[in-house]
Design an enzyme around this catalytic site. Structure first.
Site, mmCIF file in Angstrom:
data_model
loop_
_atom_site.group_PDB
_atom_site.id
_atom_site.type_symbol
_atom_site.label_atom_id
_atom_site.label_comp_id
_atom_site.label_asym_id
_atom_site.label_seq_id
_atom_site.Cartn_x
_atom_site.Cartn_y
_atom_site.Cartn_z
ATOM 1 N N GLY A 208 0.883 10.205 6.266
ATOM 2 C CA GLY A 208 -0.296 9.668 5.087
ATOM 3 C C GLY A 208 -0.234 8.338 4.896
ATOM 4 O O GLY A 208 0.139 7.440 5.859
ATOM 5 N N ASN A 209 -0.900 7.666 3.668
ATOM 6 C CA ASN A 209 -0.834 6.213 3.225
ATOM 7 C C ASN A 209 -0.697 6.170 1.736
ATOM 8 O O ASN A 209 -0.816 7.022 1.290
ATOM 9 C CB ASN A 209 -2.178 5.577 3.947
ATOM 10 C CG ASN A 209 -3.198 6.227 3.418
ATOM 11 O OD1 ASN A 209 -3.708 6.055 2.136
ATOM 12 N ND2 ASN A 209 -4.057 6.940 4.102
ATOM 13 N N ARG A 210 -0.650 4.948 1.448
ATOM 14 C CA ARG A 210 -0.460 4.643 -0.027
ATOM 15 C C ARG A 210 -1.531 4.644 -1.110
ATOM 16 O O ARG A 210 -1.507 4.364 -2.211
ATOM 17 C CB ARG A 210 0.085 2.962 0.011
ATOM 18 C CG ARG A 210 1.552 2.904 0.909
ATOM 19 C CD ARG A 210 1.791 1.538 0.303
ATOM 20 N NE ARG A 210 2.992 1.065 1.364
ATOM 21 C CZ ARG A 210 4.014 1.139 1.214
ATOM 22 N NH1 ARG A 210 4.669 1.934 0.086
ATOM 23 N NH2 ARG A 210 5.121 0.837 1.946
#
Ligand code: CTP
Length: 400
Positions: A208-210
């Site tokens: 995923g990412n932030r």
């Protein structure tokens, strides 16, 4: 006359309350429906009878009316399109900043989710006091809150200084501006993507990412407030989803799911704003069972996901506006310009992820607008709510 016609006026106990009947007249003359809540202290400065005659509505002064019936603050908050608190004393500003709920005005404030205009009024020393300024900072960082500037002039103390409530015709002008904006995107259908896609490795882990989704969501809310019908395709959002009849929330998880939803919706919309942080790669194989710890190193083979913005750019019709985002760590403008061309977008909003501008999970962000015709404009560093307004303002210049 705009759709946003129900104005709730909250009057608190400052001398400037004597000017509010003028504001009520201006509003009623222009066809607005006006309802009024007064605090106890406001009763010393202007009478509910005057305000009731001018607004042609009963004036609310406490949780219960003379017949001991409950004045339902939820109904009042639902009814109003815009809530104006004028004059707003230092005391009420403290309560607003801290969420007090000790009168009908505050209970209604806490139940209200649309645009709020606050017109402070107090003596200069109070206005300049750090607690008042801190409270104003807290309030102005909130969604939908507009704090009007105070004016210089004679104050209740007789001394000249800053702290006077801005004049009723200025408050009226702000109400008009907000009311008119509510029609700006009327009849426009808009696709907005928000959040981070999660690409599963096994039933427990993902890539995923932030991204929290805040940028996309605030833009969706702003456009809906300006009359658009918004399809919000979101994934893995970390803030509450909008509850707005103009917004259809569509939940996805992976890049492929987001792609599928966007492809289906795209032919229906006039404008598409792709603010989601979509994974560029996804595992080729997803394990159906939890991968157990084994060797020192493991390999996860990834394949490219479909580029939603690029695909929509290929399918785009003349009448459609396509807007992308570009988050870069270096050469921001150059990279964003390349993305605009490659993906056939009309606008790219670029931002730099750096120590100074973390972009993720930050209250503030800095955006640079890049247009197909080569125009570049720095929208500045602001809270995401203010940036959403600026983004909507810029898009509006291209649709009318
Ligand atoms: N985007 C998309 N689909 C993808 C990847 C990105 O729709 N699979 C969109 C994003 O929503 C954003 C724009 O493309 O509006 C740019 O995203 P970004 O991740 O910055 O660019 P990439 O094209 O993925 O390039 P890179 O990661 O190499 O910077």
């Amino acid at each position: 006359m705009s759709e946003n016609k129900n104005i709730l006026l909250g009057i608190t106990g400052g001398i400037a309350a004597y000017k509010i009947p003028l504001l009520v007249r201006l509003l009623v003359q222009k066809g607005y429906e006006v309802k009024i809540i007064m605090t106890n202290s406001a009763l010393s400065f202007v009478t509910p009878e005057t305000l009731s005659v001018l607004s042609k509505n009963p004036v609310y002064t406490s949780f219960f009316n003379e017949k001991k019936e409950w004045n339902n603050h939820i109904h009042l908050a639902d009814w109003a399109d815009i809530f104006v608190i004028a004059p707003a004393t230092a005391n009420t500003i403290t309560k607003i900043a801290n969420g007090y709920c000790d009168n009908l005005l505050m209970a209604t404030y806490l139940s209200f989710t649309k645009k709020i205009i606050i017109a402070p009024a107090m003596d200069e020393e109070m206005w300049e006091h750090s607690t008042v300024q801190n409270n104003l900072n807290i309030i102005s960082a909130r969604k939908n809150h507009i704090i009007l500037p105070v004016e210089y002039g004679e104050l209740a103390s007789g001394i000249k200084g800053r702290g006077r409530m801005t004049e009723p015709h200025h408050i009226f002008r702000h109400i008009e501006k907000i009311a008119q904006l509510s029609n700006q995107f009327r009849n426009k259908k808009i696709l907005v993507t928000a959040g981070a896609t999660y690409e599963p490795i096994d039933p427990i882990r993902f890539i995923g990412n932030r991204s929290s989704g805040k940028t996309g969501i605030t833009i969706a809310e702003e456009l809906a407030a300006r009359g658009a019908k918004v399809f919000l395709v979101h994934s893995n959002i970390h803030i509450p989803l909008p509850k707005n009849p103009n917004i259809q929330n569509i939940s996805t998880c992976t890049a492929q799911e987001m792609y599928n939803e966007c492809i289906n919706i795209f032919p229906l919309v006039d404008i598409s704003i792709l603010a989601a942080a979509v994974a560029d790669y996804t595992p080729i194989n997803t394990s159906s069972e939890k991968i157990k710890k084994s060797s020192e190193e493991i390999m996860i083979h990834l394949k490219q996901t479909k580029d939603i913005l690029k695909t929509l750019g290929e399918q785009k019709k003349e009448r459609q506006l396509l807007i992308g985002f570009a988050l870069e760590t270096n050469n921001t403008i150059e990279n964003a310009e390349k993305k605009l061309l490659l993906k056939n977008a009309d606008i790219v909003f670029a931002n730099t992820c750096s120590e100074k501008n973390p972009a993720f999970n930050a209250e503030e962000n800095e955006l640079i607008l890049i247009k197909k015709n080569g125009d570049i404009k720095n929208l500045g560093k602001h809270t995401k709510y203010i940036l959403a307004e600026k983004v909507a303002d810029e898009i509006a210049t291209l649709i009318n």
